[in-house]
Design a protein around this motif. Sequence first.
Motif, PDB file in Angstrom:
ATOM      1  N   GLU A 352       0.840  -1.203   0.000  1.00 20.71           N
ATOM      2  CA  GLU A 352       0.000   0.000   0.000  1.00 20.71           C
ATOM      3  C   GLU A 352       0.873   1.251   0.000  1.00 20.71           C
ATOM      4  OE1 GLU A 352      -3.510   0.198   0.324  1.00 20.71           O
ATOM      5  OE2 GLU A 352      -3.413  -1.928  -0.205  1.00 20.71           O
ATOM      6  N   THR A 353       1.794   1.319   0.975  1.00 21.90           N
ATOM      7  CA  THR A 353       2.530   2.575   1.160  1.00 21.90           C
ATOM      8  C   THR A 353       3.499   2.857   0.006  1.00 21.90           C
ATOM      9  OG1 THR A 353       3.936   1.323   2.640  1.00 21.90           O
ATOM     10  CG2 THR A 353       2.425   2.832   3.662  1.00 21.90           C
ATOM     11  N   PHE A 354       4.046   1.812  -0.599  1.00 22.66           N
ATOM     12  CA  PHE A 354       4.988   2.043  -1.702  1.00 22.66           C
ATOM     13  C   PHE A 354       4.284   2.632  -2.932  1.00 22.66           C
ATOM     14  CE2 PHE A 354       8.687  -1.179  -0.871  1.00 22.66           C
ATOM     15  CZ  PHE A 354       8.813  -0.710   0.419  1.00 22.66           C
ATOM     16  N   HIS A 355       2.977   2.360  -3.058  1.00 21.37           N
ATOM     17  CA  HIS A 355       2.314   2.626  -4.338  1.00 21.37           C
ATOM     18  C   HIS A 355       1.251   3.730  -4.253  1.00 21.37           C
ATOM     19  CE1 HIS A 355       3.470  -1.809  -5.254  1.00 21.37           C
ATOM     20  NE2 HIS A 355       4.471  -0.985  -5.483  1.00 21.37           N
ATOM     21  N   LEU A 356       1.376   4.595  -3.272  1.00 26.10           N
ATOM     22  CA  LEU A 356       0.367   5.656  -3.120  1.00 26.10           C
ATOM     23  C   LEU A 356       0.390   6.610  -4.318  1.00 26.10           C
ATOM     24  CD1 LEU A 356       0.905   6.525   0.660  1.00 26.10           C
ATOM     25  CD2 LEU A 356      -1.063   5.351  -0.355  1.00 26.10           C
TER      26      LEU A 356
END
Length: 396
Positions: A352-356
């Motif tokens: 989730e956090t890598f691909h915001l």
Amino acid sequence: MPQIRVAVVGAGIAGLTLAAALHRAGIDCHVYEQAERLMEVGAGVQVAPNATRLLHRLGLGEHLGAVAVAPEAIEMRRWDDGRLLQQTTLGSQCEVRFGAPYLAVHRADLHGALLSLVPPDRVHLDARLDTVTQDAGAARLHLAGGTTVDADLVVGADGIHSVCREQIVTDTPRYSGQTIYRGLVPADRVPYLLTNPRVQLWFGPDQHLVCYPVSAGRQVSFGATVPASDWREESWSARGDATQLAMAYAGWHPDVARLIKAADGVSRWALHDRDGIDRLSAGRVTLIGDAAHPMLPFQAQGANQAIEDAVVLAACLAGAGPDGLDEALRRYAELRLPRTTRIQQQSRANAETFHLVDGDAQRRRDTSARRSSGLDQHAWLFGYDAEQATTTSRSA
Ligand SMILES: Cc1cc2nc3c(=O)[nH]c(=O)nc-3n(C[C@H](O)[C@H](O)[C@H](O)COP(=O)(O)OP(=O)(O)OC[C@H]3O[C@@H](n4cnc5c(N)ncnc54)[C@H](O)[C@@H]3O)c2cc1C
């Protein structure tokens, strides 16, 4: 004391590390691998101090030192302008703090190093497991072609599609919605990536790219995720389309575009994982590595945890005769499950956090990344000594 007979299914990083650790402990062990030839994929793997300390104790310090690269930092960058979001210093600072280096290695080099520790007559190729059965006296491997093998303990090191796992739990791998393209580029084509060797991650909307040098600095390995709903291949030999990859990263920083363009070819792989489980064994069958806890590669710890599992299982079995098996497996699960479950969950959260996409959440992530730079945030992960934990738990 009668010797325990161990049959390991799978000669990947998990299976070979276990075979090496059992051999060191004087425990009889045979490895059964479906492939006709042993070869690892042409790609890199990051090995953190929590695993390199164990590999060093197995005697691989010099071997790895000659083939690996010790990156000086992990850098996280923004996809379009390349702005530095976070930097974690590695190199000698990391080695001094955690007592072991952070290494970037070509998978074939790591695999070859592990294989050198296992007597050749203990590794059986072209030996595909069809099913496992067990009773109170023994576990039995049923191999393709009709051969059977009896053992006191079967260890499933047979990866995410483990046959052995069916003894423990009924579940199936879950597709993450992400595929990953991987490539290796000769270093002289991307010299800008070799000055101060680093692990670089580029974060952007819906996807990210990671790259680092391997093969003593002769090549740069990269992995680039691309979301896809229609791709299910899980074979490293599945060729990817480099043009499609370049299109998916159109508009990204020129360093990224140049790297992708410099690759002669890419492979493409659908990323899967599974939910955590609350036990690792059933009777005389137990699991290590991806068979036990397949994880998305967004924490770069799957192989590291496979190495930890293998060393801990070997330590638990050392000194346990066939009568002490249940207790050894109980200790193994008690030591491993909390840690691997945490890392498995963290790996999924990183997807989730890598691909915001650019926006408020992305800005909050970037601000918090800047604040949390440094080795402190990795201490729980890199500072852990899995082997020492087995002696602590024994004396507790
Ligand atoms: C893109 C990507 C990048 C990654 N990067 C990192 C990283 O930087 N750092 C890190 O720590 N981890 C990383 N990982 C994770 C890491 O690659 C895996 O966790 C690790 O390789 C698992 O090793 P294993 O031995 O458990 O399983 P595998 O490597 O899957 O090995 C299983 C073996 O079992 C054999 N086998 C399977 N079924 C049978 C059967 N029925 N009979 C006999 N043999 C069988 C297979 O042929 C294979 O040799 C990454 C993963 C991916 C996908």
